[in-house]
Design a protein around this motif. Structure first.
Motif: not given
Length: 296
Positions: A106, A109, A112, A134, A136, A141-142, A144, A162, A164, A169
């Motif tokens: 965090y 930034k 990937q 993860n 975000p 930060t994500d 992917l 996860e 999100t 996703r």
């Protein structure tokens, strides 16, 4: 080993702002008795951001001792510093934990490639398996799906939390990773949908208050008993909502105090639960069938 309802354990504090180990033990026994499938210690819900390194390591070691092998214990050791994450992870490596939970870096930034190098560098230094985390909404930060797939190829990285809240996703990740890679929701609102499309469980905040219900929900959904799972889930949705009217873990710690399990102390910069939400929380707890402590 890792499936079902993994509870993101709160860290109780006493009136002097110290970790309250008597309350920690009450919580551990509460979850063992209720059938939780595991504990995640010193994560976001455990206020890891305000734990000193010594407190952080001591908390993890004490919970492992209290659990005494009755369920898996996952230690939250991630940070935005690769070297500090390695340092803390090695500090608790020999205490009997089953795995690590490591948040995406965090504030920094990273791109990937930086995220990938961060986790691989850590994985090369530790002996326990790693669950990626993860989120975000907290980190910016994500991780992917393509990066998750690259990381899933490492033998030490076994799964992801996860958070999100996107079932799409999950589908995107699942299409890219081996079947052995473990997929956990970090979003209590979407547990049924998440498991229905191939998830293995949840790292849950609501499970702090309703551990038996969350463990049952995961079992029903995993067994394809979706009608029963959705009926149970409906009783928990008001609780999920109430637990996020203010920043986690502000609401859940207040609710646990109303159950008589901890005192409602929280560390700055988090502040006590706003009174205007108390009735909403009590109503949600009643809907979920959660017993409150008797009035004195």
């Amino acid at each position: 080993m890792f499936e079902g309802s993994l509870v993101a354990l709160v860290t109780p504090f006493d009136s002097r702002n110290r970790v309250d180990y008597g309350a920690v033990e009450r919580l551990v026994e509460f979850h063992v008795a209720a059938g939780s499938n595991g504990l995640v210690v010193a994560g976001t819900t455990g206020e890891s951001a305000t734990l000193l390194k010594g407190e952080h390591a001591e908390l993890i070691k004490n919970v492992v001792d209290m659990v005494a092998g009755r369920m898996p214990v996952i230690a939250g050791t991630g940070s935005n510093s690769t070297s500090q994450t390695i340092d803390l992870s090695l500090e608790v490596a020999e205490c009997g934990i089953d795995a690590y939970l490591m948040v995406a870096p965090y504030y920094n930034k990273p791109v990937q490639e930086g995220i990938y190098q961060h986790f691989v560098t850590i994985a090369e230094q530790v002996d326990k398996p790693i669950m990626l985390y993860n989120v975000p909404g907290r980190t910016v930060t994500d991780i992917l799906p393509e990066t998750v797939a690259r990381l899933a190829a490492h033998p030490k990285i076994f799964g992801i939390k996860e958070a999100t809240g996107s079932v799409q996703r999950l589908k995107d990740i699942k299409a890219l990773v081996p079947d052995s890679f473990r997929l956990f929701s970090g979003d209590d609102f979407t547990v049924c949908d998440f498991i229905e499309v191939g998830g293995h469980g949840v790292v849950t905040v609501s499970g702090n208050l309703a551990p038996a219900a969350l463990a049952t929900l995961c079992r029903l959904a995993s067994n394809g008993e979706l009608e029963a799972a959705r009926a149970l889930d409906a009783t928990l949705q008001p609780l999920n909502t109430a637990l996020f009217v203010e920043s986690n873990p502000i609401p859940v710690k207040w609710a646990l105090a109303e159950m008589g399990l901890i005192e409602a102390h929280i560390r700055l910069p988090l502040t006590p639960f706003s009174e205007r939400y108390h009735e909403q929380m009590i109503n949600a707890m009643n809907t979920a069938g959660i017993a409150l402590k008797a009035a004195s």
